[in-house]
Motif scaffolding. Structure first.
Motif, PDB file in Angstrom:
ATOM      1  N   LYS A   1       0.813  -1.210   0.000  1.00  0.00           N
ATOM      2  CA  LYS A   1       0.000   0.000   0.000  1.00  0.00           C
ATOM      3  C   LYS A   1       0.855   1.272   0.000  1.00  0.00           C
ATOM      4  O   LYS A   1       1.355   1.697  -1.038  1.00  0.00           O
ATOM      5  CB  LYS A   1      -0.960  -0.056   1.198  1.00  0.00           C
ATOM      6  CG  LYS A   1      -2.117   0.909   1.111  1.00  0.00           C
ATOM      7  CD  LYS A   1      -3.086   0.671   2.238  1.00  0.00           C
ATOM      8  CE  LYS A   1      -4.251   1.640   2.239  1.00  0.00           C
ATOM      9  NZ  LYS A   1      -5.069   1.670   1.020  1.00  0.00           N
ATOM     10  N   LYS A   2       1.068   1.869   1.156  1.00  0.00           N
ATOM     11  CA  LYS A   2       1.773   3.145   1.187  1.00  0.00           C
ATOM     12  C   LYS A   2       3.261   2.963   0.848  1.00  0.00           C
ATOM     13  O   LYS A   2       3.868   3.793   0.177  1.00  0.00           O
ATOM     14  CB  LYS A   2       1.610   3.822   2.563  1.00  0.00           C
ATOM     15  CG  LYS A   2       0.167   4.221   2.867  1.00  0.00           C
ATOM     16  CD  LYS A   2      -0.444   4.929   1.720  1.00  0.00           C
ATOM     17  CE  LYS A   2      -1.664   5.784   1.955  1.00  0.00           C
ATOM     18  NZ  LYS A   2      -2.822   5.319   2.660  1.00  0.00           N
ATOM     19  N   CYS A   3       3.856   1.852   1.328  1.00  0.00           N
ATOM     20  CA  CYS A   3       5.305   1.669   1.147  1.00  0.00           C
ATOM     21  C   CYS A   3       5.650   1.489  -0.328  1.00  0.00           C
ATOM     22  O   CYS A   3       6.506   2.193  -0.860  1.00  0.00           O
ATOM     23  CB  CYS A   3       5.795   0.476   1.966  1.00  0.00           C
ATOM     24  SG  CYS A   3       5.539   0.662   3.745  1.00  0.00           S
TER      25      CYS A   3
ATOM     26  N   GLU B   1       0.164   8.761  -6.802  1.00  0.00           N
ATOM     27  CA  GLU B   1      -0.474   9.775  -5.971  1.00  0.00           C
ATOM     28  C   GLU B   1      -1.463   9.199  -4.962  1.00  0.00           C
ATOM     29  O   GLU B   1      -2.072   8.168  -5.199  1.00  0.00           O
ATOM     30  CB  GLU B   1      -1.203  10.796  -6.871  1.00  0.00           C
ATOM     31  CG  GLU B   1      -0.278  11.542  -7.832  1.00  0.00           C
ATOM     32  CD  GLU B   1       0.771  12.396  -7.126  1.00  0.00           C
ATOM     33  OE1 GLU B   1       0.495  12.885  -6.011  1.00  0.00           O
ATOM     34  OE2 GLU B   1       1.881  12.551  -7.680  1.00  0.00           O
ATOM     35  N   HIS B   2      -1.631   9.931  -3.833  1.00  0.00           N
ATOM     36  CA  HIS B   2      -2.553   9.532  -2.765  1.00  0.00           C
ATOM     37  C   HIS B   2      -3.956  10.030  -3.131  1.00  0.00           C
ATOM     38  O   HIS B   2      -4.468  10.976  -2.543  1.00  0.00           O
ATOM     39  CB  HIS B   2      -2.067  10.168  -1.454  1.00  0.00           C
ATOM     40  CG  HIS B   2      -2.733   9.631  -0.219  1.00  0.00           C
ATOM     41  ND1 HIS B   2      -2.728  10.321   0.980  1.00  0.00           N
ATOM     42  CD2 HIS B   2      -3.398   8.479   0.024  1.00  0.00           C
ATOM     43  CE1 HIS B   2      -3.373   9.616   1.893  1.00  0.00           C
ATOM     44  NE2 HIS B   2      -3.792   8.505   1.345  1.00  0.00           N
ATOM     45  N   MET B   3      -4.537   9.405  -4.153  1.00  0.00           N
ATOM     46  CA  MET B   3      -5.785   9.907  -4.734  1.00  0.00           C
ATOM     47  C   MET B   3      -6.839   8.818  -4.917  1.00  0.00           C
ATOM     48  O   MET B   3      -6.518   7.702  -5.315  1.00  0.00           O
ATOM     49  CB  MET B   3      -5.507  10.489  -6.128  1.00  0.00           C
ATOM     50  CG  MET B   3      -4.699  11.764  -6.145  1.00  0.00           C
ATOM     51  SD  MET B   3      -4.436  12.284  -7.861  1.00  0.00           S
ATOM     52  CE  MET B   3      -3.673  13.893  -7.588  1.00  0.00           C
TER      53      MET B   3
ATOM     54  N   PRO C   1      -5.615  14.292   2.447  1.00  0.00           N
ATOM     55  CA  PRO C   1      -4.793  13.577   3.420  1.00  0.00           C
ATOM     56  C   PRO C   1      -5.557  12.423   4.077  1.00  0.00           C
ATOM     57  O   PRO C   1      -6.776  12.318   3.928  1.00  0.00           O
ATOM     58  CB  PRO C   1      -4.446  14.657   4.446  1.00  0.00           C
ATOM     59  CG  PRO C   1      -4.569  15.942   3.693  1.00  0.00           C
ATOM     60  CD  PRO C   1      -5.701  15.733   2.724  1.00  0.00           C
ATOM     61  N   SER C   2      -4.846  11.584   4.797  1.00  0.00           N
ATOM     62  CA  SER C   2      -5.439  10.425   5.455  1.00  0.00           C
ATOM     63  C   SER C   2      -6.630  10.848   6.320  1.00  0.00           C
ATOM     64  O   SER C   2      -6.555  11.851   7.039  1.00  0.00           O
ATOM     65  CB  SER C   2      -4.395   9.733   6.327  1.00  0.00           C
ATOM     66  OG  SER C   2      -3.298   9.365   5.522  1.00  0.00           O
ATOM     67  N   ALA C   3      -7.689  10.060   6.233  1.00  0.00           N
ATOM     68  CA  ALA C   3      -8.913  10.297   7.007  1.00  0.00           C
ATOM     69  C   ALA C   3      -9.520  11.673   6.742  1.00  0.00           C
ATOM     70  O   ALA C   3     -10.022  12.328   7.652  1.00  0.00           O
ATOM     71  CB  ALA C   3      -8.656  10.084   8.508  1.00  0.00           C
TER      72      ALA C   3
ATOM     73  N   GLY D   1     -11.581  11.980   3.793  1.00  0.00           N
ATOM     74  CA  GLY D   1     -12.775  11.829   2.956  1.00  0.00           C
ATOM     75  C   GLY D   1     -12.604  11.180   1.598  1.00  0.00           C
ATOM     76  O   GLY D   1     -13.525  11.251   0.779  1.00  0.00           O
ATOM     77  N   LYS D   2     -11.485  10.517   1.304  1.00  0.00           N
ATOM     78  CA  LYS D   2     -11.334   9.892  -0.016  1.00  0.00           C
ATOM     79  C   LYS D   2     -12.324   8.742  -0.214  1.00  0.00           C
ATOM     80  O   LYS D   2     -13.034   8.688  -1.215  1.00  0.00           O
ATOM     81  CB  LYS D   2      -9.896   9.388  -0.224  1.00  0.00           C
ATOM     82  CG  LYS D   2      -8.878  10.496  -0.453  1.00  0.00           C
ATOM     83  CD  LYS D   2      -7.495   9.971  -0.747  1.00  0.00           C
ATOM     84  CE  LYS D   2      -6.948   9.110   0.373  1.00  0.00           C
ATOM     85  NZ  LYS D   2      -6.849   9.778   1.677  1.00  0.00           N
ATOM     86  N   THR D   3     -12.356   7.804   0.741  1.00  0.00           N
ATOM     87  CA  THR D   3     -13.252   6.650   0.583  1.00  0.00           C
ATOM     88  C   THR D   3     -14.692   7.123   0.456  1.00  0.00           C
ATOM     89  O   THR D   3     -15.461   6.627  -0.378  1.00  0.00           O
ATOM     90  CB  THR D   3     -13.094   5.686   1.782  1.00  0.00           C
ATOM     91  OG1 THR D   3     -11.739   5.262   1.840  1.00  0.00           O
ATOM     92  CG2 THR D   3     -14.003   4.477   1.638  1.00  0.00           C
TER      93      THR D   3
ATOM     94  N   ASP E   1     -10.081   4.223  -4.038  1.00  0.00           N
ATOM     95  CA  ASP E   1     -10.383   5.089  -2.888  1.00  0.00           C
ATOM     96  C   ASP E   1      -9.146   5.612  -2.172  1.00  0.00           C
ATOM     97  O   ASP E   1      -9.267   6.316  -1.179  1.00  0.00           O
ATOM     98  CB  ASP E   1     -11.273   4.345  -1.883  1.00  0.00           C
ATOM     99  CG  ASP E   1     -10.458   3.436  -0.965  1.00  0.00           C
ATOM    100  OD1 ASP E   1      -9.460   2.850  -1.428  1.00  0.00           O
ATOM    101  OD2 ASP E   1     -10.819   3.328   0.220  1.00  0.00           O
ATOM    102  N   ASP E   2      -7.928   5.288  -2.669  1.00  0.00           N
ATOM    103  CA  ASP E   2      -6.762   5.729  -1.888  1.00  0.00           C
ATOM    104  C   ASP E   2      -5.527   6.056  -2.734  1.00  0.00           C
ATOM    105  O   ASP E   2      -4.803   6.971  -2.403  1.00  0.00           O
ATOM    106  CB  ASP E   2      -6.395   4.642  -0.862  1.00  0.00           C
ATOM    107  CG  ASP E   2      -5.498   5.162   0.259  1.00  0.00           C
ATOM    108  OD1 ASP E   2      -5.847   6.204   0.855  1.00  0.00           O
ATOM    109  OD2 ASP E   2      -4.446   4.547   0.531  1.00  0.00           O
ATOM    110  N   ILE E   3      -5.303   5.278  -3.794  1.00  0.00           N
ATOM    111  CA  ILE E   3      -4.058   5.449  -4.542  1.00  0.00           C
ATOM    112  C   ILE E   3      -4.337   5.453  -6.046  1.00  0.00           C
ATOM    113  O   ILE E   3      -5.134   4.648  -6.543  1.00  0.00           O
ATOM    114  CB  ILE E   3      -3.058   4.326  -4.185  1.00  0.00           C
ATOM    115  CG1 ILE E   3      -2.705   4.414  -2.683  1.00  0.00           C
ATOM    116  CG2 ILE E   3      -1.787   4.426  -5.039  1.00  0.00           C
ATOM    117  CD1 ILE E   3      -1.816   3.313  -2.175  1.00  0.00           C
TER     118      ILE E   3
HETATM  119 MN    MN Z   1      -4.842   6.797   2.604  1.00  0.00          MN
END
Ligand code: MN
Ligand code: GTP
Ligand code: SPV
Length: 590
Positions: A210-212, A230-232, A252-254, A256-258, A281-283
């Motif tokens: 995921k993030k890594c 991107e974190h999108m 940013p995290s938490a 509202g993306k999801t 929903d995140d990347i």
């Molecule tokens: Mn995220």
């Protein structure tokens, strides 16, 4: 027994096993039979609990260690050879030094345990854009989560082996070790395509795809190869003509993306035939297509979504996605019907329940039952509004990019940048209140450019330059916007209703992208007039909308000062174009 003849994979697995000394090695083949056996084993040790088979079929509850509930940014390192390649916003240690330090911690850490070898792919493995990884872990919980979040198993090994460079895969080593906070490290070695994570078993610290990989390592690779990680979120807006237009949004995290990715439009829109399709929903991995547009692929296969606040009103599609075959982490266990609960699910907290720590929970004592960063892991394919393009290798063409964060006062509900370069400036000056998704203080405003502050695998100044450079290479670039769902009144209440009602802002954005909606100039960019936002069926006075769209010059002058201070961190790595944009903002505000 190894599942591959791939020499590079086998040698590396053996080398890591020689260091960590597991009792045995199990290769994850991706079969349901093997996962079923692992679930049984995990149930037997109490690592997971099976939930009610009627109400939540195939679902499990897991509680992480109490000291291990979120990403740890102060323990996350970018170990590039040169310190300046990590930049001022990342923690850095020289690779040799970090390897040496971690080798000591990994030494024999899997004694008495099994090492699981998870071959995984970010993006559909058959796609030319896929990136392959192998994660070694001593946690079945990690295996079960990776099996939902990524494509795993023999299918991936086959694609890696038949790829142009079968030794080209991300080497991810993970061990829970003793879940020792002091010795917790999430270390990335971009030049070695390697990730070493130790002493955490949770979320972005442990699910290395995921993030890594998909953000930190991929952003580094993307810069070299001419694309962006991107974190999108990615979504499609279907209009009444049946035409689907796509956008990607970085919050940013938490933040509202999801929720945005799978929103259900208000009734007035549904009646007309509007619909939202979720691609991710995140990347997002972004590439220039042969048609000159920017195309987006979601490299993940599942959602690792924030549980608190998710309910049938705020995000029914998320709730429906995790009704089966899902894993819940750090939520409330309702002992009466063997289901789960969290703050904001409904107004009736269970009476007979355990809190996220596994303690008997009295819902009337004022304590939280679920951890604020408690999550569900659900297959994306179960989302009722999953896009038909979710698995297509080329992804979807973007008409708009959106940035946004939690700002109580400064940022208006929405505004548009003048052009790509100004849009990059708008992304680079993003700021947001911190959330429970990372350890540390919550609610503190910090600069978080493009929502990538914790996820950029190289120097942020070079990252800005890469964004500007990409703009030159996209003949037909998406338009760039900024949103803020989180403006508050004097009492701290959110002014904008948010959630499904965000559709009204999306409509303006996507119409603007096609030159179908009006806007007015402001010192910071182009804003809708209050009347440009559709209020049909919405109980919100025009005056409130006006307020949401005001740009307070005094606040923005303060903001410009803070941006200048933030920019100074980057020294001569800050692209001069961004300095020009800042000077222009200051002039507009004078
Ligand atoms: Mn995220
Ligand atoms: P990560 O998974 O950490 O990257 O988070 P995310 O960006 O996907 O955020 P998510 O959609 O899970 O939302 C996080 C929190 O923000 C939840 O508690 C939501 O209820 C809340 N939230 C989401 N959208 C809105 C909105 O439009 N308005 C308000 N007020 N809250 C929102
Ligand atoms: C985030 O923090 O942005 C997440 C959750 O999406 S984690 O997987 O922990 O990074």
């Amino acid at each position: 027994m190894s599942l591959t003849k791939n020499k590079a994979v086998n040698e590396w697995v053996n080398e890591m096993a020689a260091m960590t000394k597991p009792d045995g090695i199990v290769w994850i083949d991706g079969s349901e039979a093997q996962l079923g056996a692992l679930r049984k084993e995990s149930l037997a040790t109490g690592e997971i609990t099976a939930l009610d088979p009627e109400k939540l079929p195939g679902c499990f509850l897991h509680r992480s260690a109490v000291n291990d509930v979120a990403r740890v940014e102060h323990k996350t390192f970018i170990c590039s050879r040169r310190e300046e390649d990590a930049g001022p916003t990342n923690n850095w240690t020289a690779p040799d030094e970090m390897y040496a330090k971690l080798r000591k911690l990994y030494g024999g850490c899997m004694k008495g345990r099994t090492m699981y070898v998870i071959p995984f792919s970010m993006a559909v493995p058959e796609s030319p854009f896929a990136k392959f990884g192998v994660e070694l872990t001593d946690s079945i919980y990690v295996v079960l989560n990776m099996a939902i979040m990524t494509r795993t198993g023999i299918r991936v090994l086959k694609c890696l082996d038949s790829s142009a460079s079968p030794s080209d895969f991300t080497r991810g080593l993970h061990s829970k070790a003793g879940i020792d906070e002091e010795n917790r490290y999430i270390a990335h070695f971009p030049e070695d395509n390697t990730i070493w994570s130790i002493n955490s078993g949770y979320g972005g610290n442990a699910l290395l795809g995921k993030k890594c990989l998909a953000l930190r390592i991929a952003s580094y690779i993307g810069r070299k190869e001419g694309w962006m990680a991107e974190h999108m979120l990615i979504l499609g807006i279907e209009n009444p003509n049946g035409e689907i237009r796509y956008l990607a949004a970085a919050f940013p995290s938490a933040c509202g993306k999801t929720n945005l990715a799978m929103l259900i439009p208000p009734e007035a829109y549904r009646k007309k035939g509007y619909k939202i399709w979720c691609v991710g929903d995140d990347i997002a991995w972004l590439r220039v297509g042969s048609d000159g547009r920017l195309w987006a692929v979601n490299p993940e296969a599942g959602f690792f979504g924030v549980a608190p606040g998710t309910n049938m009103k705020s995000n029914p599609n998320a709730l429906l996605s995790c009704r089966k075959n899902s894993i819940f982490t750090n939520v409330v266990h309702n002992l009466d019907d063997n289901t789960v609960w969290w703050e904001g699910l409904d107004k009736t907290p269970p009476k007979n329940a355990l809190n996220w720590k596994g303690e008997k929970w009295d819902c009337t004592d004022g304590s939280k039952g679920a951890h604020p960063n408690s999550r569900f892991t659900a297959p994306a394919s179960q989302c009722p509004c999953i896009s038909g393009e979710f698995e297509t290798p080329q992804g979807v063409p973007l008409s708009a990019l959106v940035f946004g964060g939690r700002r109580a006062r400064t940022a208006p509900l929405v505004y548009q940048s003048r052009d790509w370069d100004h849009g990059v400036f708008v992304g680079s000056i993003m700021a947001s209140e911190t959330t429970a998704a990372a350890s540390g203080a919550v609610g503190v405003v910090r600069r978080d450019p493009m929502a990538m502050l914790p996820f950029c695998g190289y120097h942020m100044g070079d990252y800005f330059a890469h964004w500007l450079d990409m703009g030159k290479r996209i003949p037909n670039p998406p338009k760039i916007f900024n949103v803020n769902w989180f403006r508050t009144d004097g009492k701290g209440n959110f002014i904008w209703p948010g959630y499904g009602e965000n559709m009204r802002v999306l409509e303006w954005i996507i119409k603007r992208a096609f030159g179908e909606a009006g806007a007015v100039e402001s010192p910071i960019g182009r804003l809708p007039e209050p009347g440009d936002i559709n209020r049909e069926g919405l109980d919100l006075p025009l005056q409130t909308l006006k307020e949401l769209l005001t740009v307070d010059r005094d606040l923005w002058r303060e903001e410009a000062k803070e941006i200048r201070a933030f920019y100074s961190k980057f020294g001569d790595k800050l692209p001069s174009k961004l300095n020009d944009e800042l000077a222009r903002l200051e002039k507009n505000l004078a």
